[in-house]
Write a protein that holds these residues in place. Structure first.
Motif, PDB file in Angstrom:
ATOM      1  N   ALA A  76      47.251 -57.467  -0.355  1.00  0.00           N
ATOM      2  CA  ALA A  76      48.334 -57.605  -1.327  1.00  0.00           C
ATOM      3  C   ALA A  76      49.032 -56.278  -1.602  1.00  0.00           C
ATOM      4  CB  ALA A  76      47.789 -58.180  -2.630  1.00  0.00           C
ATOM      5  N   MET A  77      48.771 -55.257  -0.788  1.00  0.00           N
ATOM      6  CA  MET A  77      49.421 -53.973  -0.992  1.00  0.00           C
ATOM      7  C   MET A  77      50.910 -54.075  -0.696  1.00  0.00           C
ATOM      8  SD  MET A  77      48.801 -50.673  -1.727  1.00  0.00           S
ATOM      9  CE  MET A  77      47.163 -50.174  -1.190  1.00  0.00           C
ATOM     10  N   LYS A  78      51.726 -53.560  -1.590  1.00  0.00           N
ATOM     11  CA  LYS A  78      53.174 -53.571  -1.412  1.00  0.00           C
ATOM     12  C   LYS A  78      53.644 -52.261  -0.798  1.00  0.00           C
ATOM     13  CE  LYS A  78      54.387 -56.658  -5.245  1.00  0.00           C
ATOM     14  NZ  LYS A  78      55.193 -56.787  -6.498  1.00  0.00           N
ATOM     15  N   PRO A  79      54.729 -52.291  -0.048  1.00  0.00           N
ATOM     16  CA  PRO A  79      55.273 -51.026   0.470  1.00  0.00           C
ATOM     17  C   PRO A  79      55.772 -50.161  -0.678  1.00  0.00           C
ATOM     18  CG  PRO A  79      56.770 -52.847   0.919  1.00  0.00           C
ATOM     19  CD  PRO A  79      55.511 -53.455   0.395  1.00  0.00           C
ATOM     20  N   LEU A  80      55.517 -48.874  -0.578  1.00  0.00           N
ATOM     21  CA  LEU A  80      55.860 -47.947  -1.650  1.00  0.00           C
ATOM     22  C   LEU A  80      56.165 -46.584  -1.043  1.00  0.00           C
ATOM     23  CD1 LEU A  80      56.046 -47.570  -4.750  1.00  0.00           C
ATOM     24  CD2 LEU A  80      53.654 -46.857  -4.703  1.00  0.00           C
ATOM     25  N   VAL A  81      57.216 -45.959  -1.511  1.00  0.00           N
ATOM     26  CA  VAL A  81      57.606 -44.630  -1.039  1.00  0.00           C
ATOM     27  C   VAL A  81      57.657 -43.695  -2.240  1.00  0.00           C
ATOM     28  CG1 VAL A  81      58.874 -45.458   0.972  1.00  0.00           C
ATOM     29  CG2 VAL A  81      60.055 -45.241  -1.223  1.00  0.00           C
ATOM     30  N   LEU A  82      57.666 -42.402  -1.943  1.00  0.00           N
ATOM     31  CA  LEU A  82      57.641 -41.400  -3.004  1.00  0.00           C
ATOM     32  C   LEU A  82      58.891 -41.478  -3.881  1.00  0.00           C
ATOM     33  CD1 LEU A  82      56.314 -38.324  -0.977  1.00  0.00           C
ATOM     34  CD2 LEU A  82      55.014 -39.807  -2.499  1.00  0.00           C
ATOM     35  N   ARG A  83      60.008 -41.859  -3.300  1.00  0.00           N
ATOM     36  CA  ARG A  83      61.248 -41.873  -4.057  1.00  0.00           C
ATOM     37  C   ARG A  83      61.184 -42.851  -5.219  1.00  0.00           C
ATOM     38  NH1 ARG A  83      63.880 -43.771  -0.462  1.00  0.00           N
ATOM     39  NH2 ARG A  83      64.183 -45.887  -1.242  1.00  0.00           N
ATOM     40  N   GLU A  84      60.545 -43.992  -5.032  1.00  0.00           N
ATOM     41  CA  GLU A  84      60.461 -44.987  -6.110  1.00  0.00           C
ATOM     42  C   GLU A  84      59.691 -44.439  -7.307  1.00  0.00           C
ATOM     43  OE1 GLU A  84      59.258 -48.872  -4.760  1.00  0.00           O
ATOM     44  OE2 GLU A  84      59.858 -48.416  -2.706  1.00  0.00           O
ATOM     45  N   GLY A  99      60.812 -39.671 -13.278  1.00  0.00           N
ATOM     46  CA  GLY A  99      61.843 -38.713 -13.625  1.00  0.00           C
ATOM     47  C   GLY A  99      61.578 -37.322 -13.095  1.00  0.00           C
ATOM     48  N   VAL A 100      60.951 -37.223 -11.923  1.00  0.00           N
ATOM     49  CA  VAL A 100      60.681 -35.931 -11.296  1.00  0.00           C
ATOM     50  C   VAL A 100      61.190 -35.985  -9.862  1.00  0.00           C
ATOM     51  CG1 VAL A 100      58.691 -35.436 -12.766  1.00  0.00           C
ATOM     52  CG2 VAL A 100      58.361 -36.681 -10.603  1.00  0.00           C
ATOM     53  N   HIS A 101      61.074 -34.848  -9.173  1.00  0.00           N
ATOM     54  CA  HIS A 101      61.514 -34.776  -7.787  1.00  0.00           C
ATOM     55  C   HIS A 101      60.457 -35.378  -6.870  1.00  0.00           C
ATOM     56  CE1 HIS A 101      62.946 -32.943  -3.974  1.00  0.00           C
ATOM     57  NE2 HIS A 101      64.129 -33.032  -4.570  1.00  0.00           N
ATOM     58  N   GLU A 102      60.891 -35.807  -5.688  1.00  0.00           N
ATOM     59  CA  GLU A 102      59.933 -36.376  -4.719  1.00  0.00           C
ATOM     60  C   GLU A 102      58.871 -35.360  -4.319  1.00  0.00           C
ATOM     61  OE1 GLU A 102      61.566 -38.421  -1.356  1.00  0.00           O
ATOM     62  OE2 GLU A 102      63.357 -39.023  -2.455  1.00  0.00           O
ATOM     63  N   SER A 103      59.252 -34.098  -4.212  1.00  0.00           N
ATOM     64  CA  SER A 103      58.265 -33.084  -3.848  1.00  0.00           C
ATOM     65  C   SER A 103      57.189 -32.954  -4.921  1.00  0.00           C
ATOM     66  CB  SER A 103      58.959 -31.743  -3.627  1.00  0.00           C
ATOM     67  OG  SER A 103      59.611 -31.303  -4.805  1.00  0.00           O
ATOM     68  N   THR A 104      57.563 -33.165  -6.179  1.00  0.00           N
ATOM     69  CA  THR A 104      56.569 -33.122  -7.256  1.00  0.00           C
ATOM     70  C   THR A 104      55.575 -34.267  -7.123  1.00  0.00           C
ATOM     71  OG1 THR A 104      58.191 -32.090  -8.731  1.00  0.00           O
ATOM     72  CG2 THR A 104      56.261 -33.077  -9.745  1.00  0.00           C
ATOM     73  N   VAL A 105      56.079 -35.461  -6.808  1.00  0.00           N
ATOM     74  CA  VAL A 105      55.176 -36.608  -6.603  1.00  0.00           C
ATOM     75  C   VAL A 105      54.265 -36.352  -5.410  1.00  0.00           C
ATOM     76  CG1 VAL A 105      55.083 -39.086  -6.126  1.00  0.00           C
ATOM     77  CG2 VAL A 105      56.858 -38.164  -7.621  1.00  0.00           C
ATOM     78  N   SER A 106      54.801 -35.734  -4.365  1.00  0.00           N
ATOM     79  CA  SER A 106      53.974 -35.419  -3.196  1.00  0.00           C
ATOM     80  C   SER A 106      52.856 -34.458  -3.557  1.00  0.00           C
ATOM     81  CB  SER A 106      54.850 -34.834  -2.085  1.00  0.00           C
ATOM     82  OG  SER A 106      54.071 -34.470  -0.960  1.00  0.00           O
ATOM     83  N   ARG A 107      53.160 -33.462  -4.394  1.00  0.00           N
ATOM     84  CA  ARG A 107      52.127 -32.506  -4.798  1.00  0.00           C
ATOM     85  C   ARG A 107      51.105 -33.158  -5.727  1.00  0.00           C
ATOM     86  NH1 ARG A 107      56.931 -29.266  -5.088  1.00  0.00           N
ATOM     87  NH2 ARG A 107      56.952 -27.677  -3.440  1.00  0.00           N
ATOM     88  N   PHE A 165      48.112 -45.373  -1.630  1.00  0.00           N
ATOM     89  CA  PHE A 165      48.945 -46.467  -2.152  1.00  0.00           C
ATOM     90  C   PHE A 165      50.377 -46.391  -1.637  1.00  0.00           C
ATOM     91  CE2 PHE A 165      45.526 -45.759  -5.159  1.00  0.00           C
ATOM     92  CZ  PHE A 165      45.068 -47.039  -5.390  1.00  0.00           C
ATOM     93  N   PHE A 166      50.693 -45.390  -0.828  1.00  0.00           N
ATOM     94  CA  PHE A 166      52.045 -45.255  -0.290  1.00  0.00           C
ATOM     95  C   PHE A 166      52.041 -45.653   1.179  1.00  0.00           C
ATOM     96  CE2 PHE A 166      51.869 -42.461  -3.903  1.00  0.00           C
ATOM     97  CZ  PHE A 166      53.105 -42.606  -4.507  1.00  0.00           C
ATOM     98  N   SER A 167      53.001 -46.464   1.567  1.00  0.00           N
ATOM     99  CA  SER A 167      53.175 -46.853   2.969  1.00  0.00           C
ATOM    100  C   SER A 167      54.612 -47.315   3.153  1.00  0.00           C
ATOM    101  CB  SER A 167      52.195 -47.962   3.377  1.00  0.00           C
ATOM    102  OG  SER A 167      52.393 -49.118   2.581  1.00  0.00           O
ATOM    103  N   ARG A 168      55.140 -47.027   4.311  1.00  0.00           N
ATOM    104  CA  ARG A 168      56.535 -47.373   4.572  1.00  0.00           C
ATOM    105  C   ARG A 168      56.675 -48.890   4.757  1.00  0.00           C
ATOM    106  NH1 ARG A 168      57.693 -48.278   9.966  1.00  0.00           N
ATOM    107  NH2 ARG A 168      55.998 -47.858  11.458  1.00  0.00           N
ATOM    108  N   PRO A 169      57.776 -49.449   4.358  1.00  0.00           N
ATOM    109  CA  PRO A 169      57.951 -50.912   4.474  1.00  0.00           C
ATOM    110  C   PRO A 169      58.174 -51.328   5.920  1.00  0.00           C
ATOM    111  CG  PRO A 169      59.953 -49.891   3.619  1.00  0.00           C
ATOM    112  CD  PRO A 169      58.923 -48.805   3.693  1.00  0.00           C
TER     113      PRO A 169
END
Length: 486
Positions: A370-378, A384-392, A411-415
């Motif tokens: 049941a895992m949904k596709p999820l990217v850092l941008r979402e 309310g932060v930058h994608e690089s912050t989520v990556s760190r 929990f992150f995977s490309r759709p």
């Protein structure tokens, strides 16, 4: 026209050294960050650890880590009386560290605390090495002094895997015995050590190691066939060539496969079974629980440093501040900056974890399928932060869930778009591939191409190389090694 130089003014963004350090601290694992804060506690007089009575933190609520251990008040600190005893007896020498003191105290015998309770030395587990384990078995055997000396020489020449890499002639040259040990004497000593536990120790190669363990099989026909395979067809065993072994040995393939499976369950590194190996445990940064039908996310108190500003020292410094106290001013500023980083770091981690759980709650309820596709941008847009912050934030951070402990990046995977136009995650496809292989017929396993065709019948267009990559991530062997003979 020749080369020319001209000056231009362009606006650009640069990170200050302090901001660069904050970014590094955000990416740092929580245990390393806690260790850094504890170091700051010992260096900066304006920082102090909070007591549990002052903090009054509920264990189920978010709270910082108790820092009393660093002040000598925690459960890990030794009793003052025991420490004074060590100094009075002159055990500690110049340059000796705490580990040397502990080891020497363990050798001299355990000491009880003055109040009659067990001391820290008595509660410390003693380290048992492979050599100590083998020497203990030799000491209870009826051996002559010469045979015991030769056997001990062989034991001391073993490596951590339990193998004997040193030639017997070289070992005989360094053993002081009269008359000098002959080749036959050393071979007898080797056989003696090879009879000890764990089975397979003191082998001079993988084949000999497996042969020593095969001798302990109780099934006579199985043991004989296993000895033939190990001694005569080691290359075919490594390649798992069941048809080739069955043809050479003139034995049914099903029987050869059963024996090969038993051989492959033997231990090629018997030395690893003895001794205290260092285990790196994963400490989760956030904990996910289900309460009243809702998923809640909380910080793990074990990884949050419990630190605060010493307000008394800060007020005294502000009242008596002068130019001569510039170093103390820098320490006060560093203390406030440290507290701000602690708060900002764990607040960001908690916000990102809550956003992940909100989007992947079906995974927590139904599993990887049941895992949904999820990217850092979402997540970056929601927090309310930058994608690089989520990556760190998701780097080297873990989440404890009812299904296990997972890294936040899990929990992150490309759709991946299906034939019907629906998006699915790579984690869900990976779980589906695992279920397909688990349900296959062991006598007719599915190849990667056949798995690809099965996925296409379910509306999932996946390339064969992607199936191969996901199968390897699941640590599943290829089709020829999964095949079982009837």
């Amino acid at each position: 026209m020749g080369p020319q130089m001209r000056a231009e003014i362009r606006p650009s963004q640069t990170l200050s050294p302090r901001l660069q350090r904050a970014v590094q601290l955000l990416q740092m694992p929580s245990l390393d960050f806690a260790a850094l804060v504890r170091q700051k506690l010992g260096e900066n007089p304006f920082l102090e650890g909070e007591d549990e009575s002052d903090a009054a933190v509920d264990p189920h609520e978010t709270g910082p880590l108790d820092a009393r251990e660093d002040e000598g008040e925690g459960p890990g600190s030794a009793a003052p009386e025991a420490a004074n005893t060590v100094w009075d007896e002159g055990v500690r020498r110049d340059g000796a560290d705490d580990r040397d003191l502990w080891m020497q105290d363990a050798v001299n015998g355990s000491r009880a605390a003055s109040d009659g309770e067990l001391s820290a030395m008595e509660m410390t587990a003693s380290e048992t090495t492979l050599a100590m384990h083998l020497h203990g078995q030799l000491n209870v055997m009826a051996l002559t002094e010469r045979d015991l000396c030769l056997a001990r020489g062989v034991v001391e020449s073993l490596d951590d895997d339990g193998y004997l890499r040193t030639p017997l002639e070289d070992i005989a040259d360094v053993i002081p015995c009269e008359p000098p040990a002959s080749a036959q004497d050393m071979l007898v000593a080797l056989r003696l050590v090879q009879s000890l536990e764990p089975a397979g120790v003191a082998a001079r190669g993988v084949g000999e190691c497996l042969a020593l363990q095969v001798r302990q099989m109780e099934d006579g026909p199985c043991r004989e066939l296993a000895e033939r395979i190990v001694n005569e067809h080691l290359d075919a065993l490594a390649a798992r060539d069941i048809p080739g072994l069955a043809s050479v040995l003139r034995v049914p393939a099903a029987r050869v496969e059963a024996v090969v499976d038993r051989i492959r369950h033997l231990d090629p590194r018997p030395g690893w079974r003895v001794g205290n190996s260092r285990i790196d445990y994963v400490v989760p940064d956030v904990i996910v629980r289900r309460q009243r039908g809702q998923w809640s996310v909380q910080l793990n108190p074990a990884v949050v440093p419990r630190v605060r500003l010493n307000q008394v020292y800060a007020d005294l410094f502000q009242r008596h501040r002068s130019r001569q106290n510039g170093e103390l001013g820098e320490q006060l500023q560093d203390a406030r900056w440290t507290l701000r980083n602690v708060e900002q770091r764990f607040a960001t981690i908690l916000d990102v974890a809550q956003a992940i759980v909100q989007r992947q709650r079906h995974f927590l309820e139904f599993g990887p399928m049941a895992m949904k596709p999820l990217v850092l941008r979402e997540i970056a847009e929601e927090v309310g932060v930058h994608e690089s912050t989520v990556s760190r934030v998701t780097s080297n951070k873990h989440m404890a869930t009812p299904l296990g402990v997972f890294e936040l990046k899990y929990f992150f995977s490309r759709p991946m778009v299906s034939a019907a136009g629906n998006a699915c995650s790579g984690t869900a496809i990976r779980g589906l591939i695992g279920d397909i292989i688990q349900a296959e017929d062991s006598t007719r396993p599915l190849s990667d191409a056949e798995i690809t065709r099965q996925l296409s019948t379910q509306g999932l267009v996946v390339a064969r190389r992607t199936v191969t990559k996901y199968r390897q991530l699941l640590r599943i062997e290829p089709v020829d090694k999964r095949r079982r003979h009837a």
